[in-house]
Write an enzyme that holds these catalytic residues in place. Sequence first.
Site, mmCIF file in Angstrom:
data_model
loop_
_atom_site.group_PDB
_atom_site.id
_atom_site.type_symbol
_atom_site.label_atom_id
_atom_site.label_comp_id
_atom_site.label_asym_id
_atom_site.label_seq_id
_atom_site.Cartn_x
_atom_site.Cartn_y
_atom_site.Cartn_z
ATOM 1 N N LYS A 122 -11.625 -6.560 -6.104
ATOM 2 C CA LYS A 122 -11.541 -5.504 -7.116
ATOM 3 C C LYS A 122 -12.750 -4.573 -7.077
ATOM 4 C CE LYS A 122 -8.520 -7.959 -10.326
ATOM 5 N NZ LYS A 122 -8.329 -8.470 -11.702
ATOM 6 N N LYS A 205 1.336 -7.338 -2.385
ATOM 7 C CA LYS A 205 1.935 -7.749 -3.651
ATOM 8 C C LYS A 205 2.404 -6.528 -4.435
ATOM 9 C CE LYS A 205 0.929 -10.679 -7.665
ATOM 10 N NZ LYS A 205 -0.106 -11.476 -8.370
ATOM 11 N N LYS A 208 1.183 -2.460 -10.081
ATOM 12 C CA LYS A 208 1.245 -1.229 -10.874
ATOM 13 C C LYS A 208 0.237 -0.200 -10.383
ATOM 14 C CE LYS A 208 0.283 -4.125 -14.019
ATOM 15 N NZ LYS A 208 0.122 -4.915 -15.250
#
Length: 342
Positions: A122, A205, A208
């Site tokens: 991240k 994956k 969003k």
Amino acid sequence: MTDTQPATRTFQNRVFSGAQPSGNMHLGNYLGAFRNWVKLQDSFECIYCVVDMHAITVWQDPADLVAQTREAAAAYIAAGVNPEKSILFNQSQVSGHAELAWIFNCVSRLGWLNRMTQFKDKAGKNRENASTGLYVYPNLMAADILLYQATHVPVGEDQKQHLELTRDIAQKFNNDFGVEMFPLTEPIIQEEGARIMSLRDGSAKMSKSDPSEYSRINLNDDADAIALKIRKAKTDPEPLPALAKDLEGRPEALNLVGIYAALTDRTRDSVCTEFEGQGFAEFKKALTDVAVSKLSPITGEMRRLIAAPDHIDAVLRQGAERASAIAAPILKDVKKAVGFIG
């Protein structure tokens, strides 16, 4: 750490889980989490949380966070989470999450956090500019679970490492303070549908954050949007085989078969057997029919709930009161064990 001294105390079978309110709840959230949460309501005491404190580890527009928190709660309920049977609330309404997280910041070790791969993913190349909250959020996740002495957590493969950290923290706290305060929480891992991949890239994956709307089916998509996205989903020219193992090396094909299997509560093998020899033009039509049938009622209920924000807020407030009633005596015992007065 290793589980050399497992706790012998008997804890009530209790599930905790949550998802971030980051908007655009999608098919991966439903098949990978929400649908499983609904099933667990029949066999566990369940606590489900909109983890808005986790959300602010990266910048959130406050107005958007409010709307997305309500949207997440609406998605939970529309998918079948029953606020009367389970506890449903947003994390920030129960201050015990933050209090226990600080205690766990002092129990957890830097070396443990340095091994957390999700922070590296991240933070990326801007690691020095990442918030400290993003770095220590696995400790907050441990606090989310252990504040309720949850014995089980439904997790995907990408969260198993954080649950292992939760177990390490629980065991170290128990050992350091000579108590059996926390259980060594066990994972509940789904079979079919646990990891839904992008419709445009079977190796990534469903997310969003993907810039392409065609990479995912959102829970607020209407029937036409669902049909269009499935029609445009990446596949290959080969027909479907008789067994799912023969889809190895065909990630997009495997993903679509997995979605069909999850939506119909079947195995991938049984789906392959039914459609053996058919091309994806035919299979996509069948998948569209199933997806629209399963998701349209959820979409409609989500829209109804989002149009009633006062109702959602009341559900979250009542859930927070019930969650606090469970958390308060546990946190009181934790503080006593640590040596806090009061």
